[in-house]
Write a protein that holds these residues in place. Structure first.
Motif, mmCIF file in Angstrom:
data_model
loop_
_atom_site.group_PDB
_atom_site.id
_atom_site.type_symbol
_atom_site.label_atom_id
_atom_site.label_comp_id
_atom_site.label_asym_id
_atom_site.label_seq_id
_atom_site.Cartn_x
_atom_site.Cartn_y
_atom_site.Cartn_z
ATOM 1 N N GLU A 246 0.857 -1.193 0.000
ATOM 2 C CA GLU A 246 0.000 0.000 0.000
ATOM 3 C C GLU A 246 0.885 1.232 0.000
ATOM 4 O O GLU A 246 1.722 1.396 0.870
ATOM 5 C CB GLU A 246 -0.904 -0.020 1.248
ATOM 6 C CG GLU A 246 -1.672 1.264 1.498
ATOM 7 C CD GLU A 246 -2.511 1.717 0.291
ATOM 8 O OE1 GLU A 246 -3.393 0.968 -0.141
ATOM 9 O OE2 GLU A 246 -2.236 2.837 -0.229
ATOM 10 N N ASN B 110 -9.903 4.377 -0.081
ATOM 11 C CA ASN B 110 -10.684 5.597 0.098
ATOM 12 C C ASN B 110 -11.740 5.497 1.189
ATOM 13 O O ASN B 110 -12.353 6.496 1.546
ATOM 14 C CB ASN B 110 -11.347 5.999 -1.221
ATOM 15 C CG ASN B 110 -10.356 6.704 -2.126
ATOM 16 O OD1 ASN B 110 -9.163 6.742 -1.819
ATOM 17 N ND2 ASN B 110 -10.835 7.256 -3.213
ATOM 18 N N ALA C 288 -17.453 11.424 2.243
ATOM 19 C CA ALA C 288 -18.448 10.691 3.040
ATOM 20 C C ALA C 288 -18.682 9.298 2.462
ATOM 21 O O ALA C 288 -18.904 9.160 1.259
ATOM 22 C CB ALA C 288 -19.752 11.473 3.056
ATOM 23 N N HIS C 289 -18.641 8.292 3.297
ATOM 24 C CA HIS C 289 -18.870 6.908 2.879
ATOM 25 C C HIS C 289 -20.050 6.313 3.640
ATOM 26 O O HIS C 289 -19.983 6.123 4.850
ATOM 27 C CB HIS C 289 -17.608 6.057 3.096
ATOM 28 C CG HIS C 289 -16.639 6.188 1.968
ATOM 29 N ND1 HIS C 289 -15.975 7.355 1.694
ATOM 30 C CD2 HIS C 289 -16.236 5.293 1.021
ATOM 31 C CE1 HIS C 289 -15.202 7.181 0.626
ATOM 32 N NE2 HIS C 289 -15.337 5.939 0.205
ATOM 33 N N LEU C 290 -21.112 5.998 2.894
ATOM 34 C CA LEU C 290 -22.308 5.415 3.480
ATOM 35 C C LEU C 290 -22.446 4.004 2.952
ATOM 36 O O LEU C 290 -22.439 3.813 1.731
ATOM 37 C CB LEU C 290 -23.538 6.229 3.056
ATOM 38 C CG LEU C 290 -23.666 7.674 3.571
ATOM 39 C CD1 LEU C 290 -23.390 7.775 5.054
ATOM 40 C CD2 LEU C 290 -22.859 8.676 2.797
ATOM 41 N N ASP D 17 5.206 1.566 -2.627
ATOM 42 C CA ASP D 17 4.648 1.589 -3.974
ATOM 43 C C ASP D 17 5.111 0.327 -4.706
ATOM 44 O O ASP D 17 6.285 -0.049 -4.610
ATOM 45 C CB ASP D 17 5.147 2.848 -4.717
ATOM 46 C CG ASP D 17 4.274 3.196 -5.915
ATOM 47 O OD1 ASP D 17 3.954 2.275 -6.700
ATOM 48 O OD2 ASP D 17 3.929 4.374 -6.051
ATOM 49 N N LEU E 162 -17.202 2.288 -8.390
ATOM 50 C CA LEU E 162 -17.770 1.165 -7.644
ATOM 51 C C LEU E 162 -18.124 1.645 -6.247
ATOM 52 O O LEU E 162 -17.281 2.220 -5.559
ATOM 53 C CB LEU E 162 -16.753 0.028 -7.492
ATOM 54 C CG LEU E 162 -16.191 -0.649 -8.739
ATOM 55 C CD1 LEU E 162 -15.110 -1.656 -8.344
ATOM 56 C CD2 LEU E 162 -17.309 -1.361 -9.499
ATOM 57 N N MET F 211 -18.834 0.690 -2.292
ATOM 58 C CA MET F 211 -18.095 -0.287 -1.483
ATOM 59 C C MET F 211 -18.640 -1.702 -1.638
ATOM 60 O O MET F 211 -17.869 -2.656 -1.770
ATOM 61 C CB MET F 211 -18.142 0.118 -0.002
ATOM 62 C CG MET F 211 -17.375 1.392 0.281
ATOM 63 S SD MET F 211 -17.498 1.899 2.004
ATOM 64 C CE MET F 211 -19.093 2.716 2.002
HETATM 65 P P1 FDA Z 1 -9.454 2.130 -3.311
HETATM 66 O O1 FDA Z 1 -9.172 3.360 -4.088
HETATM 67 O O2 FDA Z 1 -10.236 2.268 -2.058
HETATM 68 O O3 FDA Z 1 -8.086 1.414 -2.952
HETATM 69 C C1 FDA Z 1 -6.998 1.343 -3.850
HETATM 70 C C2 FDA Z 1 -5.719 1.402 -3.044
HETATM 71 O O4 FDA Z 1 -4.617 1.063 -3.890
HETATM 72 C C3 FDA Z 1 -5.421 2.776 -2.483
HETATM 73 O O5 FDA Z 1 -5.244 2.695 -1.085
HETATM 74 C C4 FDA Z 1 -4.131 3.190 -3.190
HETATM 75 O O6 FDA Z 1 -3.275 3.962 -2.379
HETATM 76 C C5 FDA Z 1 -3.510 1.856 -3.511
HETATM 77 N N1 FDA Z 1 -2.565 1.880 -4.626
HETATM 78 C C6 FDA Z 1 -2.783 2.350 -5.879
HETATM 79 N N2 FDA Z 1 -1.686 2.214 -6.634
HETATM 80 C C7 FDA Z 1 -0.737 1.624 -5.867
HETATM 81 C C8 FDA Z 1 0.615 1.226 -6.088
HETATM 82 N N3 FDA Z 1 1.227 1.411 -7.271
HETATM 83 N N4 FDA Z 1 1.298 0.650 -5.080
HETATM 84 C C9 FDA Z 1 0.707 0.482 -3.858
HETATM 85 N N5 FDA Z 1 -0.568 0.842 -3.600
HETATM 86 C C10 FDA Z 1 -1.290 1.407 -4.585
HETATM 87 N N6 FDA Z 1 -19.005 3.873 -1.725
HETATM 88 C C11 FDA Z 1 -20.143 3.578 -1.049
HETATM 89 O O7 FDA Z 1 -20.549 2.419 -1.030
HETATM 90 N N7 FDA Z 1 -20.804 4.563 -0.371
HETATM 91 C C12 FDA Z 1 -20.373 5.854 -0.356
HETATM 92 O O8 FDA Z 1 -21.021 6.719 0.266
HETATM 93 C C13 FDA Z 1 -19.189 6.181 -1.076
HETATM 94 N N8 FDA Z 1 -18.711 7.445 -1.093
HETATM 95 C C14 FDA Z 1 -17.625 7.759 -1.868
HETATM 96 C C15 FDA Z 1 -17.191 9.092 -1.939
HETATM 97 C C16 FDA Z 1 -16.113 9.421 -2.743
HETATM 98 C C17 FDA Z 1 -15.661 10.856 -2.815
HETATM 99 C C18 FDA Z 1 -15.454 8.401 -3.482
HETATM 100 C C19 FDA Z 1 -14.316 8.737 -4.394
HETATM 101 C C20 FDA Z 1 -15.867 7.101 -3.385
HETATM 102 C C21 FDA Z 1 -16.963 6.760 -2.579
HETATM 103 N N9 FDA Z 1 -17.386 5.440 -2.468
HETATM 104 C C22 FDA Z 1 -18.525 5.145 -1.756
HETATM 105 C C23 FDA Z 1 -16.680 4.355 -3.196
HETATM 106 C C24 FDA Z 1 -15.598 3.656 -2.383
HETATM 107 O O9 FDA Z 1 -14.606 4.588 -2.031
HETATM 108 C C25 FDA Z 1 -15.019 2.527 -3.269
HETATM 109 O O10 FDA Z 1 -16.009 1.546 -3.454
HETATM 110 C C26 FDA Z 1 -13.817 1.842 -2.705
HETATM 111 O O11 FDA Z 1 -12.833 2.787 -2.408
HETATM 112 C C27 FDA Z 1 -13.291 0.872 -3.732
HETATM 113 O O12 FDA Z 1 -12.228 0.147 -3.206
HETATM 114 P P2 FDA Z 1 -10.978 -0.244 -4.098
HETATM 115 O O13 FDA Z 1 -10.208 -1.192 -3.285
HETATM 116 O O14 FDA Z 1 -11.398 -0.639 -5.445
HETATM 117 O O15 FDA Z 1 -10.172 1.136 -4.326
#
Ligand code: FDA
Length: 389
Positions: free
Chosen positions: A34, A42, A60-62, A220, A361, A363
């Motif tokens: 990570e 996120n 905000a995450h709901l 990274d 996507l 959550m």
């Molecule tokens: P996520 O982005 O969470 O994780 C990816 C990880 O990979 C990060 O921690 C990043 O640092 C890491 N990474 C990337 N490249 C890398 C590298 N080269 N080396 C090491 N690490 C690396 N959903 C919901 O159900 N209800 C809600 O209310 C909301 N609200 C919301 C608000 C906003 C502003 C956003 C942008 C998103 C939401 N979401 C949401 C969606 C939710 O954030 C989303 O479903 C998850 O973050 C998805 O998880 P992932 O693991 O796919 O990506």
């Protein structure tokens, strides 16, 4: 040996779901890389020291889902409160209850309507343009809900969200604009809804809390020892941006980002609810979040007389910004097809999550799609020797 059986790049819900299943179900040794200083992607949250209120650091995450399997899976790691999300919207000095419903219609048009009267009113107002003829977002919205509601509740907000006049936005950005002809104002209509009782970070940590899982923070994948030693030798699940993986060879995919301006205010209650949208175009922010309202059951643990709020400003993401929402123009879709081809040819690497697939996507969708990837690709590979692709 110390060598992991599988490497996961990224510790968001997608990566941690894969990691947890590999460790707990298959007994594999899992290494999670990570690049941030914390796990959780996120959905990460932390307590604000000035107020003791949990703040979702990336917006905000709901949590809400109608997927039984995802709900059962999530409940292995956390319980949920009975929080039910509601959103209010300000427009020209009034506050309305969203989504558009009978309460909003009555308040906006200044008199009471029965459901049938309201239906007739909106049908009449939206007859101005036929949906098939709509050539941009503005016309599409008017064809669905009529001009008055569009101008108050869609136009300014959308223009701020996209930094683009809605007449210049594609009609396919919206497929429907639901209007409820009842007073129901719950934001989501899923079977299950709630917030993790002890917060998001506790939930995410619990998923990673297994003796076979090692999470390496501030690491990274690109340029790491792990990449140098294990790429092509052990399976890798990559959840970072797909364009970045290929050195942006096909061009950058475009994203919107949100600037989150956090502040502590000297009042115990700033706005009386968690989320208020600002529909007026001359107000530069799109929403204000007041986090304490997400956890009314924690009231006694919140410090009195103060509250933590976040103003949200939406804009196009530049290099170095957090990518939040895929813009998905025709150009983006063409690039994505090329990246998918490259991804399919990349030996021993699976691409997943919102960044790895360039898809917004929620959550529950990230967890659900990780469970599918585990069932369909990863488990068959390790349990039955099926080739990974
Ligand atoms: P996520 O982005 O969470 O994780 C990816 C990880 O990979 C990060 O921690 C990043 O640092 C890491 N990474 C990337 N490249 C890398 C590298 N080269 N080396 C090491 N690490 C690396 N959903 C919901 O159900 N209800 C809600 O209310 C909301 N609200 C919301 C608000 C906003 C502003 C956003 C942008 C998103 C939401 N979401 C949401 C969606 C939710 O954030 C989303 O479903 C998850 O973050 C998805 O998880 P992932 O693991 O796919 O990506």
């Amino acid at each position: 040996s110390d060598r992991p059986d599988i490497v996961i790049v990224g510790s968001g819900f997608f990566g941690l779901t894969i990691a947890e299943r590999c460790a707990a179900d298959l007994g594999l040794k899992v290494l999670v890389l990570e690049r941030r200083h914390h796990l959780g992607g996120n959905a990460y949250s932390e307590r604000d020291p000035a107020t003791n209120v949990e703040v979702h650091k990336y917006g905000a995450h709901l949590f809400h889902t109608s997927n039984e399997r995802v709900w059962e899976y999530a409940n292995r790691f956390t319980t949920f409160t009975d929080y039910k999300h509601r959103v209010f919207g300000k427009y020209q000095g009034q506050v309305y209850s969203l989504p558009m419903n009978l309460g909003l219609i009555n308040q906006f048009f200044g008199r009471s309507h029965t459901p049938d009267e309201a239906r007739a009113l909106i049908a009449e107002q939206s007859s101005e343009i036929a949906t098939e003829d709509a050539s941009n977002l503005e016309e599409k919205a008017i064809s669905l809900i009529g001009r008055p509601l569009y101008e108050a509740f869609i136009k300014g907000y959308t223009a701020k969200q996209w930094q683009t006049d809605p007449t210049k936005l594609s009609a396919d950005i919206i497929t429907r604009l639901p209007v409820r002809y009842t007073f129901e104002n719950g934001w989501f209509s899923d079977t299950y809804e709630g917030l993790p009782t002890d917060g998001y970070t506790a939930w995410l940590q619990k998923m990673a809390d297994h003796p076979n899982i090692e999470v390496r923070l501030e690491t990274d994948w690109f340029g790491s020892d792990v990449e140098a030693e294990l790429k092509g030798k052990v399976p890798v699940v990559y959840t970072g941006p797909v364009d970045e993986y290929f050195g942006n060879s096909e061009g950058r995919l475009s994203w919107r980002t949100v600037d989150l301006q956090e502040s502590v205010v000297e009042t115990g209650d700033f706005q009386g609810t968690g989320v208020v949208n600002y529909n007026d175009q001359d107000v530069p922010y799109t929403r204000i979040i007041e986090f304490k309202h997400f956890h009314p059951e924690r009231e006694k643990t919140h410090l009195p007389g103060k509250s933590v709020i976040v103003h949200e400003y939406s804009r196009f993401a530049e290099e170095g910004d957090e990518p939040y929402y895929p813009i998905n123009t025709a150009e983006d879709r063409a690039k994505l097809l090329k990246y998918r081809d490259l991804a399919n040819q990349e030996p021993m690497v699976l691409f997943g999550g919102r960044l790895g697939t360039y898809k917004y996507l929620d959550m529950h969708m990230a967890i659900g799609s990780a469970l599918s990837m585990y069932d369909n690709k990863i488990r068959p590979h390790f349990a039955e020797g099926v080739e990974l692709k």
